[in-house]
Design an enzyme around this catalytic site. Structure first.
Site, PDB file in Angstrom:
ATOM      1  N   HIS A   1       0.922  -1.472   0.104  1.00  0.00           N
ATOM      2  CA  HIS A   1       0.366  -0.434   0.089  1.00  0.00           C
ATOM      3  C   HIS A   1       0.636   1.433  -0.135  1.00  0.00           C
ATOM      4  O   HIS A   1       0.485   2.306  -1.344  1.00  0.00           O
ATOM      5  CB  HIS A   1      -0.680  -0.020   1.293  1.00  0.00           C
ATOM      6  CG  HIS A   1      -1.626   1.226   1.214  1.00  0.00           C
ATOM      7  ND1 HIS A   1      -3.063   1.106   1.351  1.00  0.00           N
ATOM      8  CD2 HIS A   1      -1.064   2.700   1.720  1.00  0.00           C
ATOM      9  CE1 HIS A   1      -3.570   2.491   1.218  1.00  0.00           C
ATOM     10  NE2 HIS A   1      -2.505   2.841   1.520  1.00  0.00           N
ATOM     11  N   GLU A   2       1.551   1.562   1.038  1.00  0.00           N
ATOM     12  CA  GLU A   2       2.264   2.317   0.741  1.00  0.00           C
ATOM     13  C   GLU A   2       3.335   3.072  -0.136  1.00  0.00           C
ATOM     14  O   GLU A   2       3.755   4.082  -0.867  1.00  0.00           O
ATOM     15  CB  GLU A   2       3.589   2.426   1.877  1.00  0.00           C
ATOM     16  CG  GLU A   2       2.160   1.973   3.822  1.00  0.00           C
ATOM     17  CD  GLU A   2       1.955   3.470   4.177  1.00  0.00           C
ATOM     18  OE1 GLU A   2       2.175   4.401   3.280  1.00  0.00           O
ATOM     19  OE2 GLU A   2       0.278   2.831   4.516  1.00  0.00           O
TER      20      GLU A   2
ATOM     21  N   HIS B   1       1.862   4.898  -2.628  1.00  0.00           N
ATOM     22  CA  HIS B   1       1.594   6.069  -2.763  1.00  0.00           C
ATOM     23  C   HIS B   1       2.765   6.705  -3.157  1.00  0.00           C
ATOM     24  O   HIS B   1       3.331   7.921  -3.654  1.00  0.00           O
ATOM     25  CB  HIS B   1       1.778   6.744  -0.904  1.00  0.00           C
ATOM     26  CG  HIS B   1       0.551   6.197  -0.654  1.00  0.00           C
ATOM     27  ND1 HIS B   1      -0.806   6.946  -0.984  1.00  0.00           N
ATOM     28  CD2 HIS B   1      -0.345   5.898   0.225  1.00  0.00           C
ATOM     29  CE1 HIS B   1      -1.626   6.656  -0.176  1.00  0.00           C
ATOM     30  NE2 HIS B   1      -1.241   5.945   0.906  1.00  0.00           N
TER      31      HIS B   1
ATOM     32  N   HIS C   1      -5.251   7.431  -1.948  1.00  0.00           N
ATOM     33  CA  HIS C   1      -6.035   6.546  -1.288  1.00  0.00           C
ATOM     34  C   HIS C   1      -7.511   6.364  -2.334  1.00  0.00           C
ATOM     35  O   HIS C   1      -7.823   6.833  -3.260  1.00  0.00           O
ATOM     36  CB  HIS C   1      -6.785   6.926  -0.759  1.00  0.00           C
ATOM     37  CG  HIS C   1      -5.727   7.348   0.192  1.00  0.00           C
ATOM     38  ND1 HIS C   1      -5.732   7.327   2.119  1.00  0.00           N
ATOM     39  CD2 HIS C   1      -4.816   5.426   0.892  1.00  0.00           C
ATOM     40  CE1 HIS C   1      -4.702   6.675   2.716  1.00  0.00           C
ATOM     41  NE2 HIS C   1      -4.130   6.058   1.848  1.00  0.00           N
TER      42      HIS C   1
HETATM   43 ZN    ZN Z   1      -1.933   5.151   2.329  1.00  0.00          ZN
END
Ligand code: ZN
Ligand code: CA
Length: 468
Positions: free
Chosen positions: A226-227, A230, A236
């Site tokens: 997930h990170e 980014h 998101h």
């Molecule tokens: Zn996030």
């Protein structure tokens, strides 16, 4: 006993007890001051709620109520909750879920203009490991996490042990040198910075969490994946099956592979994987082309081979990638897979067991619940033909036809495969239906039949379907 009404803003000591008469309260909901404080902190942190100005508590209340309500609605909309504008139990529950520290609304501090890396080879380094897992396990988690993104894009990741790196991964607790201190166990698990110089692209994991490579605590691979999204420039997603959904999804089977939403997002920034040596994932062992199982998802074919899953487009140019949107990586040898588009169910059969995915629900059962007799030990292939509401199971030299509406096998079955399906020399390895045709794959060949007449239309190589 003091009552605290839901929608009173909590600003430090400005909690007003039992005096919420200025607005009608639809429902008696009691909220602890801790919950109210949590809600306000949450909305400030993730929804860009501005602290209200002014000192008098009355004027502050007047001004901030609509603002608070609006922010609650915004948050409810993001998570697909009922937009009540109030801190109802569902909303609070969502706010209490462990999550990523990056805000959900754009134009906040992280992503004003969708930055991306202007190169395809990106370096990463691990500045500090944590003590709860072996270094090898941490390395492996990060490697698998970057691989999820490199498989879907032309990007390549190189781990460096010294010198500068584009993406620096580290563990830290509480205040740690940026403006976003961590909060101890739970709450925020990690955060990451958009692509850029200096801290750009870096990922910080909260060292106060219990990180694991299993189902206990928080899975490092899932959070790292997930990170890194980014770090590559994604914000998101509202799609709960997406890696980029802000909350940690402890019961989810989809947090270890990119969803369609993630793939579309990352490809909008970097494009598709470039074709050429090694860039396009292919199943190993292309000389024995056959498949274990295949099923259609939308217009793409998902196929299984040696416990791995691949997805290929069914129209030229055929492109293949590993993993499949919205399907967990089952990690075991799959005998059979089929989908029932009318109910959105996907069945995956392995030995005597089946696994069915419907929406985000996952159930497990035995093939005997599907009407197969007890002497059947495994199913070679299966497909569903929506036009007739029938599911076909191929077992050895025979096949069965199951009526999904009546929930029973059709009488007169099993029948010999070669009696009804001309041309099939041996057992069926995989079967699927594509538009008006049924494809049975046997060995390195695929047999195309007309869905209405069972007539053999074509015998083709199985190659296009197997990514070889
Ligand atoms: Zn996030
Ligand atoms: Ca935390």
């Amino acid at each position: 006993m003091e009552l605290f009404w839901l929608w009173l803003p909590v600003l430090g000591s400005a909690i007003i007890a039992g005096s919420a008469t200025s607005r009608p309260v639809e429902q008696d909901q009691r909220m602890s001051p801790e919950d109210e404080q949590l809600a306000e902190g949450y909305l400030k942190r993730f929804y860009n709620m501005k602290p209200s100005r002014g000192n008098a508590s009355v004027s502050r209340r007047r001004r901030s109520l609509p603002a608070l309500e609006e922010k609650i609605r915004e948050m409810q909309q993001f998570f697909g909750l009922k937009e009540t504008g109030r801190l109802d139990p569902e909303t609070l529950k969502m706010m209490k879920t462990a999550r990523c520290g990056v805000p959900d609304v754009e134009n906040y501090s992280f992503y004003p203009n969708r930055p991306k890396w202007r190169k395809n080879t990106i370096t990463y380094a691990i500045a500090k490991y944590m003590s709860g897992m072996s270094r090898a396990d941490q390395d492996r988690s990060f490697l698998l996490a970057v691989k999820m993104w490199s498989d879907a894009t032309p990007l390549k990741f190189t781990k460096v042990d010294r010198g500068p790196a584009d993406i620096v991964l580290t563990f830290a607790r509480r205040t740690h040198g940026d403006f976003y201190p961590f909060d101890g166990p739970g709450g925020v698990l990690a955060h990451a910075f958009q692509p850029g110089q200096g801290m750009g692209g870096d990922v910080h994991f909260d060292e106060d969490e219990t990180w694991t490579n299993g189902r206990q605590g928080y899975n490092l691979l899932a959070v790292a994946a997930h990170e890194l999204g980014h770090s590559l420039g994604l914000s998101h997603s509202r799609d709960p099956s997406a890696i980029m959904f802000p909350n940690y999804r402890s019961r989810s089977s989809t947090q270890y592979s990119l969803s369609r939403d993630d793939v579309l997002g990352i490809q909008s920034l970097y494009g598709k994987p470039t074709s050429g040596a090694g860039a396009n994932p292919r199943p190993n062992n292309c000389d024995s082309v056959s498949l274990d199982a295949a099923l259609m998802m939308g217009s793409d074919l998902v196929f299984f081979k040696n416990g791995q899953m691949w997805m290929t487009t069914t129209r030229p140019p055929f492109t293949t990638r590993s993993g499949a949107a919205n399907l967990p990586n089952v990690g075991v040898q799959v005998d059979t897979a089929y989908d029932i588009p009318a109910s959105g169910a996907v069945y995956i059969l392995t030995g005597q067991r089946y696994l069915v995915l419907q929406g985000l629900r996952l159930n497990i059962g035995t093939i005997y619940e599907l009407g197969l007799p007890s002497n059947v030990r495994q199913v070679d292939a299966a497909m569903h033909v929506g036009e007739y509401g029938k599911t076909f199971f191929f077992v050895g030299d025979f096949y069965y036809r199951y009526d999904e509406r009546r929930r029973r096998m059709d009488p007169g079955f099993p029948r010999l495969i070669r009696a009804d399906w001309t041309g099939i020399p041996r057992r069926v390895d995989a079967a699927f239906k594509l538009e008006g045709s049924i494809f049975l794959i046997s060995g390195a060949k695929s047999y195309q039949y007309d869905v209405r007449q069972n007539r053999l239309l074509n015998v083709l190589s199985a190659n296009p379907w197997s990514g070889c």
